[in-house]
Design a protein around this motif. Sequence first.
Motif, PDB file in Angstrom:
ATOM      1  N   MET A  16      27.254 -57.402   4.603  1.00 48.87           N
ATOM      2  CA  MET A  16      26.022 -57.357   3.917  1.00 48.87           C
ATOM      3  C   MET A  16      25.320 -55.106   3.898  1.00 48.87           C
ATOM      4  O   MET A  16      24.926 -54.671   4.915  1.00 48.87           O
ATOM      5  CB  MET A  16      24.770 -58.225   5.355  1.00 48.87           C
ATOM      6  N   LEU A  17      24.761 -55.122   3.390  1.00 50.34           N
ATOM      7  CA  LEU A  17      24.456 -54.489   2.731  1.00 50.34           C
ATOM      8  C   LEU A  17      22.955 -54.161   3.426  1.00 50.34           C
ATOM      9  O   LEU A  17      22.031 -55.101   3.080  1.00 50.34           O
ATOM     10  CB  LEU A  17      24.043 -54.605   0.925  1.00 50.34           C
ATOM     11  N   ASN A  18      22.406 -52.726   3.877  1.00 49.85           N
ATOM     12  CA  ASN A  18      21.150 -51.954   5.176  1.00 49.85           C
ATOM     13  C   ASN A  18      20.866 -50.939   4.311  1.00 49.85           C
ATOM     14  O   ASN A  18      21.812 -50.441   4.204  1.00 49.85           O
ATOM     15  CB  ASN A  18      21.030 -52.605   6.101  1.00 49.85           C
ATOM     16  N   THR A  19      19.749 -50.546   5.124  1.00 48.85           N
ATOM     17  CA  THR A  19      19.673 -48.752   4.801  1.00 48.85           C
ATOM     18  C   THR A  19      20.855 -47.854   5.415  1.00 48.85           C
ATOM     19  O   THR A  19      20.474 -46.783   5.182  1.00 48.85           O
ATOM     20  CB  THR A  19      18.522 -48.440   5.783  1.00 48.85           C
ATOM     21  N   THR A  20      21.705 -48.265   6.110  1.00 45.90           N
ATOM     22  CA  THR A  20      22.613 -47.208   6.106  1.00 45.90           C
ATOM     23  C   THR A  20      23.917 -47.743   5.766  1.00 45.90           C
ATOM     24  O   THR A  20      25.189 -47.273   5.618  1.00 45.90           O
ATOM     25  CB  THR A  20      22.643 -47.502   7.707  1.00 45.90           C
ATOM     26  N   THR A  21      23.794 -48.369   4.427  1.00 40.34           N
ATOM     27  CA  THR A  21      25.086 -48.311   3.704  1.00 40.34           C
ATOM     28  C   THR A  21      25.120 -47.278   3.019  1.00 40.34           C
ATOM     29  O   THR A  21      24.576 -47.430   2.137  1.00 40.34           O
ATOM     30  CB  THR A  21      25.482 -49.984   2.981  1.00 40.34           C
ATOM     31  N   PRO A  22      26.973 -47.430   3.380  1.00 45.13           N
ATOM     32  CA  PRO A  22      27.486 -45.711   2.279  1.00 45.13           C
ATOM     33  C   PRO A  22      26.997 -46.058   0.718  1.00 45.13           C
ATOM     34  O   PRO A  22      26.884 -47.296   0.441  1.00 45.13           O
ATOM     35  CB  PRO A  22      29.009 -45.559   2.387  1.00 45.13           C
ATOM     36  N   GLU A  23      25.834 -44.887   0.493  1.00 48.75           N
ATOM     37  CA  GLU A  23      26.573 -44.441  -1.270  1.00 48.75           C
ATOM     38  C   GLU A  23      26.951 -44.001  -1.729  1.00 48.75           C
ATOM     39  O   GLU A  23      27.104 -42.442  -1.133  1.00 48.75           O
ATOM     40  CB  GLU A  23      24.969 -44.580  -1.613  1.00 48.75           C
ATOM     41  N   ILE A  24      27.928 -44.534  -2.867  1.00 53.65           N
ATOM     42  CA  ILE A  24      28.839 -42.995  -4.111  1.00 53.65           C
ATOM     43  C   ILE A  24      27.331 -43.084  -5.101  1.00 53.65           C
ATOM     44  O   ILE A  24      27.074 -44.071  -5.957  1.00 53.65           O
ATOM     45  CB  ILE A  24      30.311 -43.879  -4.187  1.00 53.65           C
ATOM     46  N   VAL A  25      27.110 -42.020  -5.404  1.00 54.86           N
ATOM     47  CA  VAL A  25      26.519 -41.595  -6.648  1.00 54.86           C
ATOM     48  C   VAL A  25      27.723 -40.874  -7.581  1.00 54.86           C
ATOM     49  O   VAL A  25      28.367 -39.450  -6.900  1.00 54.86           O
ATOM     50  CB  VAL A  25      25.918 -40.211  -6.423  1.00 54.86           C
ATOM     51  N   LEU A  26      27.991 -41.221  -8.756  1.00 50.54           N
ATOM     52  CA  LEU A  26      28.739 -40.831 -10.200  1.00 50.54           C
ATOM     53  C   LEU A  26      28.439 -39.903 -10.464  1.00 50.54           C
ATOM     54  O   LEU A  26      27.172 -40.026 -11.973  1.00 50.54           O
ATOM     55  CB  LEU A  26      29.395 -41.704 -10.298  1.00 50.54           C
ATOM     56  N   ILE A  27      28.603 -38.578 -10.392  1.00 50.42           N
ATOM     57  CA  ILE A  27      27.702 -37.149 -11.477  1.00 50.42           C
ATOM     58  C   ILE A  27      29.025 -36.821 -11.462  1.00 50.42           C
ATOM     59  O   ILE A  27      29.893 -36.270 -10.828  1.00 50.42           O
ATOM     60  CB  ILE A  27      27.264 -36.811  -9.977  1.00 50.42           C
ATOM     61  N   GLY A  28      28.499 -36.533 -12.780  1.00 53.16           N
ATOM     62  CA  GLY A  28      29.275 -35.523 -13.271  1.00 53.16           C
ATOM     63  C   GLY A  28      29.108 -34.801 -15.457  1.00 53.16           C
ATOM     64  O   GLY A  28      28.123 -35.520 -15.375  1.00 53.16           O
ATOM     65  N   LEU A  29      30.199 -34.242 -16.121  1.00 54.79           N
ATOM     66  CA  LEU A  29      29.755 -33.680 -17.320  1.00 54.79           C
ATOM     67  C   LEU A  29      29.848 -35.111 -17.980  1.00 54.79           C
ATOM     68  O   LEU A  29      30.436 -36.031 -17.708  1.00 54.79           O
ATOM     69  CB  LEU A  29      30.805 -32.643 -17.812  1.00 54.79           C
ATOM     70  N   GLU A  30      29.786 -35.612 -19.294  1.00 50.88           N
ATOM     71  CA  GLU A  30      29.772 -36.889 -20.052  1.00 50.88           C
ATOM     72  C   GLU A  30      31.257 -36.939 -20.312  1.00 50.88           C
ATOM     73  O   GLU A  30      32.008 -35.979 -20.703  1.00 50.88           O
ATOM     74  CB  GLU A  30      28.286 -36.362 -21.373  1.00 50.88           C
ATOM     75  N   SER A  31      30.710 -38.125 -20.329  1.00 50.56           N
ATOM     76  CA  SER A  31      32.024 -38.600 -21.281  1.00 50.56           C
ATOM     77  C   SER A  31      33.430 -38.526 -19.901  1.00 50.56           C
ATOM     78  O   SER A  31      34.466 -38.036 -20.885  1.00 50.56           O
ATOM     79  CB  SER A  31      32.961 -38.355 -22.758  1.00 50.56           C
ATOM     80  N   VAL A  32      33.159 -38.179 -19.149  1.00 43.46           N
ATOM     81  CA  VAL A  32      34.470 -38.253 -18.369  1.00 43.46           C
ATOM     82  C   VAL A  32      35.642 -38.833 -17.181  1.00 43.46           C
ATOM     83  O   VAL A  32      35.926 -38.467 -16.086  1.00 43.46           O
ATOM     84  CB  VAL A  32      34.844 -37.397 -16.983  1.00 43.46           C
ATOM     85  N   GLY A  33      34.404 -40.482 -17.400  1.00 43.84           N
ATOM     86  CA  GLY A  33      34.823 -41.432 -16.684  1.00 43.84           C
ATOM     87  C   GLY A  33      34.198 -42.178 -15.473  1.00 43.84           C
ATOM     88  O   GLY A  33      34.498 -42.840 -15.058  1.00 43.84           O
ATOM     89  N   LYS A  34      32.832 -42.112 -15.886  1.00 48.38           N
ATOM     90  CA  LYS A  34      31.956 -42.113 -14.504  1.00 48.38           C
ATOM     91  C   LYS A  34      31.470 -43.381 -14.815  1.00 48.38           C
ATOM     92  O   LYS A  34      32.123 -44.330 -13.551  1.00 48.38           O
ATOM     93  CB  LYS A  34      30.491 -41.671 -14.265  1.00 48.38           C
TER      94      LYS A  34
END
Length: 79
Positions: free
Chosen positions: A1-19
């Motif tokens: 169950m997700l909650n406020t302490t659930t880890p988060e991955i944010v995909l950030i990078g140059l365009e067109s690299v596969g995010k």
Amino acid sequence: MLNTTTPEIVLIGLESVGKSAIFRLLTGEGTGDETNLRGSTIHVRHGVSQDESFRVTDTPGIRVESDALTTSLALKELS
């Protein structure tokens, strides 16, 4: 169950690299309406991993040339 302490991955990078491909792999979601004519993400998209153990955020690519709107959307997700 997700909650406020659930880890988060944010995909950030140059365009067109596969995010977005990584986002689809992690979440099991198909391609949405986040693409423009060139196939680059232009909206921030949120999802949940297939095993529901973490959140995933797909952000617009940071372009080598200045692109203030998509770059600011990507960097906003870091906060």
